[in-house]
Design an enzyme around this catalytic site. Structure first.
Site, PDB file in Angstrom:
ATOM      1  N   ALA A 128     -33.875  28.947   4.207  1.00 43.85           N
ATOM      2  CA  ALA A 128     -32.897  29.885   3.635  1.00 43.85           C
ATOM      3  C   ALA A 128     -31.340  29.388   4.560  1.00 43.85           C
ATOM      4  O   ALA A 128     -30.431  29.599   3.944  1.00 43.85           O
ATOM      5  CB  ALA A 128     -33.360  31.200   4.161  1.00 43.85           C
ATOM      6  N   TYR A 129     -31.544  29.059   5.565  1.00 45.21           N
ATOM      7  CA  TYR A 129     -30.301  28.671   6.456  1.00 45.21           C
ATOM      8  C   TYR A 129     -29.711  27.613   5.701  1.00 45.21           C
ATOM      9  O   TYR A 129     -28.518  27.549   5.355  1.00 45.21           O
ATOM     10  CB  TYR A 129     -30.906  28.103   8.000  1.00 45.21           C
ATOM     11  CG  TYR A 129     -29.670  27.753   8.563  1.00 45.21           C
ATOM     12  CD1 TYR A 129     -28.649  29.019   9.178  1.00 45.21           C
ATOM     13  CD2 TYR A 129     -29.177  26.634   9.060  1.00 45.21           C
ATOM     14  CE1 TYR A 129     -27.498  28.701   9.913  1.00 45.21           C
ATOM     15  CE2 TYR A 129     -28.098  26.308   9.784  1.00 45.21           C
ATOM     16  CZ  TYR A 129     -27.255  27.348  10.146  1.00 45.21           C
ATOM     17  OH  TYR A 129     -26.010  27.107  10.968  1.00 45.21           O
ATOM     18  N   ALA A 130     -30.381  26.536   5.366  1.00 49.34           N
ATOM     19  CA  ALA A 130     -29.834  25.207   4.632  1.00 49.34           C
ATOM     20  C   ALA A 130     -29.284  25.748   3.223  1.00 49.34           C
ATOM     21  O   ALA A 130     -28.401  25.342   2.948  1.00 49.34           O
ATOM     22  CB  ALA A 130     -30.956  24.304   4.484  1.00 49.34           C
TER      23      ALA A 130
ATOM     24  N   SER B 118     -28.328  28.525   2.493  1.00 52.88           N
ATOM     25  CA  SER B 118     -26.767  29.289   2.653  1.00 52.88           C
ATOM     26  C   SER B 118     -25.622  28.288   2.932  1.00 52.88           C
ATOM     27  O   SER B 118     -24.633  28.562   2.478  1.00 52.88           O
ATOM     28  CB  SER B 118     -26.988  30.441   3.775  1.00 52.88           C
ATOM     29  OG  SER B 118     -27.045  29.634   4.831  1.00 52.88           O
ATOM     30  N   LYS B 119     -25.778  27.115   3.653  1.00 52.57           N
ATOM     31  CA  LYS B 119     -24.811  26.415   4.017  1.00 52.57           C
ATOM     32  C   LYS B 119     -24.560  25.522   2.735  1.00 52.57           C
ATOM     33  O   LYS B 119     -23.132  25.356   2.563  1.00 52.57           O
ATOM     34  CB  LYS B 119     -25.262  25.422   4.968  1.00 52.57           C
ATOM     35  CG  LYS B 119     -25.590  26.032   6.356  1.00 52.57           C
ATOM     36  CD  LYS B 119     -24.381  26.904   7.049  1.00 52.57           C
ATOM     37  CE  LYS B 119     -24.778  27.716   8.052  1.00 52.57           C
ATOM     38  NZ  LYS B 119     -23.660  28.793   8.577  1.00 52.57           N
TER      39      LYS B 119
END
Length: 177
Positions: A81-83, A85-86
């Site tokens: 999810a972090y990747a 979002s970026k």
């Protein structure tokens, strides 16, 4: 050279939107832009930007505050999810640059690397993890809030008038490895 000519980094007459200006990188960006002459719109968690708003007004800049809380998306090692979002930020930056560019609005983003903030304090306090990170950063140091502020002033300035839809990586060379 005309002595009346302003610096290409003078932001008087410009307005910038800064998210998360209540602390850390967002606060440093807001002050960097304000000191260069920009008026600001601060978007962040309700009540978190009161101090920043007041101090920027004391610099003589106009400030508008928008309450916004997006504090639910946390990243980390092997967190898809972090990747996502970026990559989403990069995609929306390009989409909005195309949509708003014809109206004279530039849309750019900054992608910070490892920065010395309270969010990275646990990493910096872990000698093994900190050493592993620093060994991978060609600059040999953690980034600072001022590193990000300088990039924001550049992107908001006349020096970057033909830069649109760009994601500027400020990471001491991490991505170059």
């Amino acid at each position: 050279m005309n002595s009346e000519r302003r610096s290409p980094f003078d932001l008087h007459g410009r307005c910038a939107l800064v998210t998360g200006a209540g602390r850390g990188l967002g606060r440093a960006v807001a002050f960097g832009l304000a000191r260069a002459g920009a008026d600001l719109v601060l978007a962040g968690r309700p009540g978190s930007q009161t101090s920043t708003e007041k101090e920027i007004r004391d610099l003589g800049r106009d400030v508008e505050v928008i309450d916004l809380d997006v504090a639910d998306l946390q990243g980390g090692l092997r967190v898809a999810a972090y990747a996502a979002s970026k990559h989403g930020v990069a995609g929306i930056t390009k989409a909005l640059a195309n949509e708003w560019g014809p109206h004279g609005v530039q849309v750019n983003a900054i992608a910070p690397g490892y920065m010395a903030t309270d969010n990275t304090a646990p990493l910096r306090a872990d000698p093994d993890r900190s050493r592993a990170i620093l060994e991978r950063i060609p600059a040999g140091r953690w980034g600072t809030a001022d590193d990000i502020a300088g990039a924001a002033v550049f992107l908001g300035s006349p020096a970057a008038d033909y830069v649109n839809g760009h994601v500027l990586v400020v990471d001491g060379g991490w991505m170059a490895r």
